[in-house]
Write a protein that holds these residues in place. Structure first.
Motif, PDB file in Angstrom:
ATOM      1  N   THR A 118      31.581 -98.321 -15.615  1.00  0.00           N
ATOM      2  CA  THR A 118      32.052 -97.800 -14.343  1.00  0.00           C
ATOM      3  C   THR A 118      33.061 -98.724 -13.686  1.00  0.00           C
ATOM      4  O   THR A 118      33.297 -99.840 -14.164  1.00  0.00           O
ATOM      5  N   HIS A 119      33.670 -98.209 -12.611  1.00  0.00           N
ATOM      6  CA  HIS A 119      34.688 -98.952 -11.868  1.00  0.00           C
ATOM      7  C   HIS A 119      35.875 -99.350 -12.752  1.00  0.00           C
ATOM      8  O   HIS A 119      36.412-100.450 -12.624  1.00  0.00           O
ATOM      9  N   GLN A 129      41.564 -97.680 -14.761  1.00  0.00           N
ATOM     10  CA  GLN A 129      42.102 -96.504 -15.441  1.00  0.00           C
ATOM     11  C   GLN A 129      41.259 -96.236 -16.683  1.00  0.00           C
ATOM     12  O   GLN A 129      40.900 -97.170 -17.411  1.00  0.00           O
ATOM     13  N   ILE A 156      42.405 -90.967 -16.072  1.00  0.00           N
ATOM     14  CA  ILE A 156      41.508 -90.860 -14.922  1.00  0.00           C
ATOM     15  C   ILE A 156      41.552 -92.187 -14.169  1.00  0.00           C
ATOM     16  O   ILE A 156      40.994 -93.188 -14.629  1.00  0.00           O
ATOM     17  N   GLY A 214      40.326 -94.842 -11.499  1.00  0.00           N
ATOM     18  CA  GLY A 214      39.011 -95.063 -10.893  1.00  0.00           C
ATOM     19  C   GLY A 214      37.917 -94.328 -11.632  1.00  0.00           C
ATOM     20  O   GLY A 214      37.078 -93.652 -11.032  1.00  0.00           O
ATOM     21  N   GLY A 215      37.899 -94.455 -12.957  1.00  0.00           N
ATOM     22  CA  GLY A 215      37.009 -93.646 -13.779  1.00  0.00           C
ATOM     23  C   GLY A 215      35.729 -94.334 -14.212  1.00  0.00           C
ATOM     24  O   GLY A 215      35.518 -95.536 -14.001  1.00  0.00           O
ATOM     25  N   GLY A 229      34.412 -89.128 -16.105  1.00  0.00           N
ATOM     26  CA  GLY A 229      34.978 -88.602 -14.871  1.00  0.00           C
ATOM     27  C   GLY A 229      35.294 -89.695 -13.875  1.00  0.00           C
ATOM     28  O   GLY A 229      35.332 -90.887 -14.217  1.00  0.00           O
ATOM     29  N   LYS A 230      35.503 -89.295 -12.626  1.00  0.00           N
ATOM     30  CA  LYS A 230      35.744 -90.253 -11.553  1.00  0.00           C
ATOM     31  C   LYS A 230      34.456 -91.019 -11.264  1.00  0.00           C
ATOM     32  O   LYS A 230      33.359 -90.454 -11.279  1.00  0.00           O
ATOM     33  N   GLU A 264      33.124 -92.059  -8.618  1.00  0.00           N
ATOM     34  CA  GLU A 264      32.296 -91.614  -7.494  1.00  0.00           C
ATOM     35  C   GLU A 264      31.395 -90.439  -7.859  1.00  0.00           C
ATOM     36  O   GLU A 264      30.422 -90.151  -7.157  1.00  0.00           O
TER      37      GLU A 264
END
Length: 425
Positions: free
Chosen positions: A19-20, A23, A46, A48-49, A62-63, A65
């Protein structure tokens, strides 16, 4: 990042989360056929993927968040905080000769003094020098020598690699090379795709009997069939003619091998046209491919595997005409051609730099060529080459702020983590 509470109400469970990411380059959308044309500039980016995997397979991308609301962690799950780094699929190096013995650094000095690759080969150097060093080595000895080369590839972000034979040139030695590949496939994290290249050069004991050696290679096919997925031929003036190559490859195809071809590396000999005629999986090198050959490869969907490290290291004036190939609608992949003579380089990121500077490919085109199109060049696009749900969790994290810095910051290894089938290696 701290491990979150396990939430059994979520359908997606993961034992690995990344995470975090500043790109994530997914290279998505080209599983059925390789990228061509405008697709080559689409990285499936993506910003912040995040990515989640379970038992070595990607289950969510995905993102960042959206991760916590979509994915729960199983007991003992591993969470990697990328802290803004770049994540992309592991490189697929679709053309190497990574199992051999000996070294040929003296040839660099000879080339600096003006000798050509073919002149060195005709004097008993080149491939034949490595044949002398490799013959008589056991599969175990060859595997041990080559393990270090594969370690270097892995450290530089390669997670799948094709390995050709071709430094034996007799049945016993060719089998030893392919058996070494089998040993390494069992004992090394990299996935190795074995290719039989008995027609790499004329075996020294067949000097003056080219036709006899072609027949010998054809006889070898049955014995090596259980150890190799593909058959390749060095189709080149002074090595194997188009007709000789056709004979070997037609028999290989009849016996169930996939087909590959060293084509038009040193001169325009019609290798690209032959690869198209036979429906090869890939045609490799192509530095001197004709416009007709490029169009034929595009029409038949044959992947052109370009090897700019070879032209660079041989100080050749000609590189593959990548721009023309793209304009013709060809699918292009990039590979190192790691070998002891014409490109002793295990670093795919350096190949990206050469592709941008010498082949005039965009950074995006080069990255797609080194991942998803490389997977197509090995018939593996359903398994690797992009970060999509269901595929192997082969992920490389670069300690860089942007994917554009990968070819820009050349000559230094910026790989921070390598994940192979969901395990950090």
């Amino acid at each position: 990042m701290e491990q979150t509470m396990i939430d059994r109400t979520k359908e997606i469970e993961a034992d690995l989360v990344i995470t975090h990411c500043g790109q994530i380059l997914t290279m998505a959308g080209a599983t059925e056929r390789p990228k061509t044309g405008a697709q080559m500039d689409d990285l499936g980016l993506i910003p912040g993927g995040a990515l989640a995997a379970r038992e070595g397979r990607i289950v969510w991308v995905g993102k960042a968040e959206g991760l916590e609301s979509s994915v729960s962690l199983v007991e003992g799950a591993r969470v990697i905080d990328a802290q803004g780094r770049v994540a992309l699929p592991g490189f697929v190096d679709s053309h190497t000769h990574a199992v051999f013995a000996g070294s040929r650094e003296g040839e660099l000095a000879a080339r600096i003094r003006g000798k050509t690759y073919l002149e060195i080969l005709q004097e008993g150097g080149g491939i034949l020098s490595t044949v002398r060093a490799t013959r008589g080595r056991s599969p175990e000895e060859l595997a041990e020598v080559s393990r270090g080369y594969l370690d270097n590839m892995l450290r530089h972000g390669t997670t799948t690699v094709e390995v050709k034979s071709g430094y034996g040139l007799d049945l016993e030695s060719e089998l030893a090379i392919l058996q070494a590949v089998e040993i390494l496939n069992r004992t090394h994290p990299l996935d190795l795709i074995p290719t039989f290249l008995g027609a790499h050069a004329l075996a020294p004991e067949y000097a003056g009997d080219q036709a006899g050696y072609v027949e010998a290679v054809i006889r070898m096919l049955h014995q090596v069939k259980g150890f190799a997925r593909y058959c390749d031929v060095f189709c080149e003036e002074g090595v194997f003619s188009v007709e000789e190559s056709r004979r070997i490859l037609l028999e290989a195809r009849r016996q169930g091998f996939g087909i590959k071809l060293h084509a038009d590396e040193l001169r325009p000999t019609g290798g690209a046209e032959l690869a198209a005629e036979l429906g090869a999986t890939s045609a490799d090198h192509l530095d001197h491919a004709s416009p007709q050959g490029m169009r034929a490869l595009a029409e038949k969907g044959v992947v052109g595997v370009l090897l700019p490290g070879v032209s660079f290291f041989l100080m050749a004036p000609t590189y593959a005409p990548a721009r023309q190939m793209l304009e013709a609608g060809m699918a292009i992949a990039l590979a190192t051609d790691f070998n002891p003579g014409s490109c002793p380089c295990e670093n795919m990121a350096l190949i990206l730099t050469l592709a941008c500077l010498q082949l005039k490919m965009t950074i995006e085109q080069a990255l797609n060529a080194a991942t998803i199109n490389g997977a197509h060049a090995l018939g593996l696009a359903l398994e690797v080459g992009s970060l999509e749900v269901g595929k192997a969790a082969d992920v490389v994290l670069f300690d860089l702020p942007s994917y554009q810095a990968i070819p820009y910051r050349f000559g230094v290894n910026h790989v921070w983590r390598v994940i192979k089938k969901g395990k950090e290696v």
